[in-house]
Design a protein around this motif. Structure first.
Motif, short mmCIF file in Angstrom:
data_model
loop_
_atom_site.label_atom_id
_atom_site.label_comp_id
_atom_site.label_asym_id
_atom_site.label_seq_id
_atom_site.Cartn_x
_atom_site.Cartn_y
_atom_site.Cartn_z
N GLN A 1 4.00 -9.92 -10.36
CA GLN A 1 3.55 -11.20 -9.80
C GLN A 1 4.65 -11.84 -8.94
OE1 GLN A 1 2.07 -13.04 -13.42
NE2 GLN A 1 -0.02 -12.76 -12.67
N GLY A 2 5.89 -11.52 -9.21
CA GLY A 2 6.98 -12.02 -8.39
C GLY A 2 6.97 -11.44 -6.99
N TYR A 3 6.31 -10.30 -6.80
CA TYR A 3 6.24 -9.67 -5.48
C TYR A 3 5.29 -10.41 -4.53
CZ TYR A 3 7.92 -5.66 -8.25
OH TYR A 3 8.61 -4.83 -9.10
N LEU A 4 4.35 -11.15 -5.10
CA LEU A 4 3.31 -11.79 -4.27
C LEU A 4 3.90 -12.78 -3.26
CD1 LEU A 4 0.61 -12.43 -7.03
CD2 LEU A 4 0.76 -10.51 -5.43
N GLY A 5 4.99 -13.42 -3.58
CA GLY A 5 5.62 -14.38 -2.68
C GLY A 5 6.46 -13.75 -1.58
N TRP A 6 6.48 -12.40 -1.52
CA TRP A 6 7.32 -11.69 -0.56
C TRP A 6 6.50 -10.83 0.39
CZ3 TRP A 6 12.16 -13.18 0.03
CH2 TRP A 6 12.71 -13.95 -1.00
N CYS A 7 5.20 -11.09 0.48
CA CYS A 7 4.37 -10.28 1.37
C CYS A 7 3.13 -11.07 1.81
CB CYS A 7 3.95 -8.98 0.68
SG CYS A 7 3.00 -9.22 -0.83
N ASP A 8 2.52 -10.57 2.88
CA ASP A 8 1.25 -11.14 3.33
C ASP A 8 0.07 -10.51 2.58
OD1 ASP A 8 2.32 -12.80 5.48
OD2 ASP A 8 2.76 -10.92 6.50
N ARG A 9 0.25 -9.25 2.18
CA ARG A 9 -0.77 -8.53 1.40
C ARG A 9 -0.07 -7.68 0.35
NH1 ARG A 9 -5.90 -8.81 3.99
NH2 ARG A 9 -5.73 -9.22 6.22
N TYR A 10 -0.66 -7.66 -0.86
CA TYR A 10 -0.11 -6.89 -1.98
C TYR A 10 -1.15 -5.87 -2.44
CZ TYR A 10 1.69 -5.72 -6.57
OH TYR A 10 2.15 -5.03 -7.66
N PHE A 11 -0.70 -4.63 -2.65
CA PHE A 11 -1.59 -3.55 -3.06
C PHE A 11 -1.06 -2.82 -4.28
CE2 PHE A 11 -2.30 -3.97 1.45
CZ PHE A 11 -3.64 -3.75 1.63
N TRP A 12 -1.99 -2.31 -5.08
CA TRP A 12 -1.71 -1.32 -6.11
C TRP A 12 -2.07 0.03 -5.51
CZ3 TRP A 12 0.65 -3.15 -10.24
CH2 TRP A 12 0.42 -4.47 -10.64
N ALA A 13 -1.27 1.05 -5.78
CA ALA A 13 -1.60 2.41 -5.38
C ALA A 13 -1.61 3.28 -6.63
CB ALA A 13 -0.59 2.95 -4.36
N VAL A 14 -2.70 4.01 -6.80
CA VAL A 14 -2.87 4.89 -7.96
C VAL A 14 -3.57 6.17 -7.51
CG1 VAL A 14 -2.98 2.96 -9.61
CG2 VAL A 14 -5.09 3.83 -8.57
N ASP A 15 -3.57 7.17 -8.39
CA ASP A 15 -4.33 8.37 -8.04
C ASP A 15 -5.78 8.20 -8.51
OD1 ASP A 15 -4.62 9.14 -10.76
OD2 ASP A 15 -2.91 10.50 -10.67
N VAL A 16 -6.63 9.13 -8.13
CA VAL A 16 -8.07 8.99 -8.39
C VAL A 16 -8.41 9.04 -9.88
CG1 VAL A 16 -8.79 9.82 -6.13
CG2 VAL A 16 -8.49 11.45 -8.00
N ASP A 17 -7.52 9.55 -10.72
CA ASP A 17 -7.78 9.65 -12.16
C ASP A 17 -7.29 8.43 -12.94
OD1 ASP A 17 -8.97 12.19 -11.91
OD2 ASP A 17 -6.99 13.15 -11.94
N PHE A 18 -6.63 7.49 -12.27
CA PHE A 18 -6.10 6.31 -12.95
C PHE A 18 -7.26 5.43 -13.41
CE2 PHE A 18 -4.12 2.20 -13.52
CZ PHE A 18 -2.84 2.50 -13.96
N PRO A 19 -7.19 4.88 -14.64
CA PRO A 19 -8.25 3.98 -15.12
C PRO A 19 -8.17 2.62 -14.39
CG PRO A 19 -6.54 4.27 -16.79
CD PRO A 19 -6.18 5.17 -15.65
N LEU A 20 -8.99 2.46 -13.37
CA LEU A 20 -8.92 1.29 -12.49
C LEU A 20 -9.12 -0.03 -13.22
CD1 LEU A 20 -10.80 2.67 -9.35
CD2 LEU A 20 -8.35 2.72 -9.87
N GLY A 21 -9.85 -0.02 -14.31
CA GLY A 21 -10.09 -1.24 -15.08
C GLY A 21 -8.82 -1.85 -15.66
#
Length: 149
Positions: free
Chosen positions: A68-88
């Motif tokens: 959450q500390g990263y949110l103040g340092w960017c215009d857009r924040y993303f998670w990157a995972v592989d297709v098998d990651f439990p997205l929930g």
């Protein structure tokens, strides 16, 4: 060039390929402020700054208490995972990138929260300095902390 050994680094490789394809300049493992280290930060064609955190497992996600500390340092924040990651398991905040070592795609665009001009200027300068020093280090591996031995 061989694939990176660690799963998170393999995800970062694929994400970097996506971002470069979108016209971004990408820097891996960047420290925007003391105590925070992001997996990827990029500057887009219009100066927009994106941060991407790569999560290779449930344990990796649970161990990240600082995202959450990263949110103040960017215009857009993303998670990157592989297709098998439990997205929930991923927090709702941020966009979603599905990646493997060879590429990635944006599954959900991150909401935009524009940085204040002074923070953007400082961050852009810091990204440029770190990238330049890393490039110079490749050209002259004898450099230590930006100074010749």
């Amino acid at each position: 060039m061989p694939l990176p050994a660690l799963p998170g680094q393999r995800l970062a490789r694929g994400v970097a390929r996506l971002l470069v394809g979108l016209g971004h300049a990408v820097l891996c493992e960047f420290v925007p402020v003391r105590g925070l280290r992001v997996d990827l930060i990029s500057i887009g064609p219009k100066g927009e700054i994106w941060i991407v955190e790569c999560k290779s497992s449930r344990a990796d996600l649970r161990a990240d208490r600082k995202w959450q500390g990263y949110l103040g340092w960017c215009d857009r924040y993303f998670w990157a995972v592989d297709v098998d990651f439990p997205l929930g398991l991923l927090p709702e905040e941020g966009g979603l990138i599905l990646a493997d070592p060879y590429g990635a795609e944006i599954a959900r665009m991150a909401p935009e929260t524009r940085l204040a001009a002074p923070r953007r200027a400082r961050l852009t300068r810091d990204i440029a300095r770190v990238a330049s020093l890393r490039l110079q280090g490749l050209a002259d591996p004898g450099l230590v902390s930006g100074a010749a031995p």
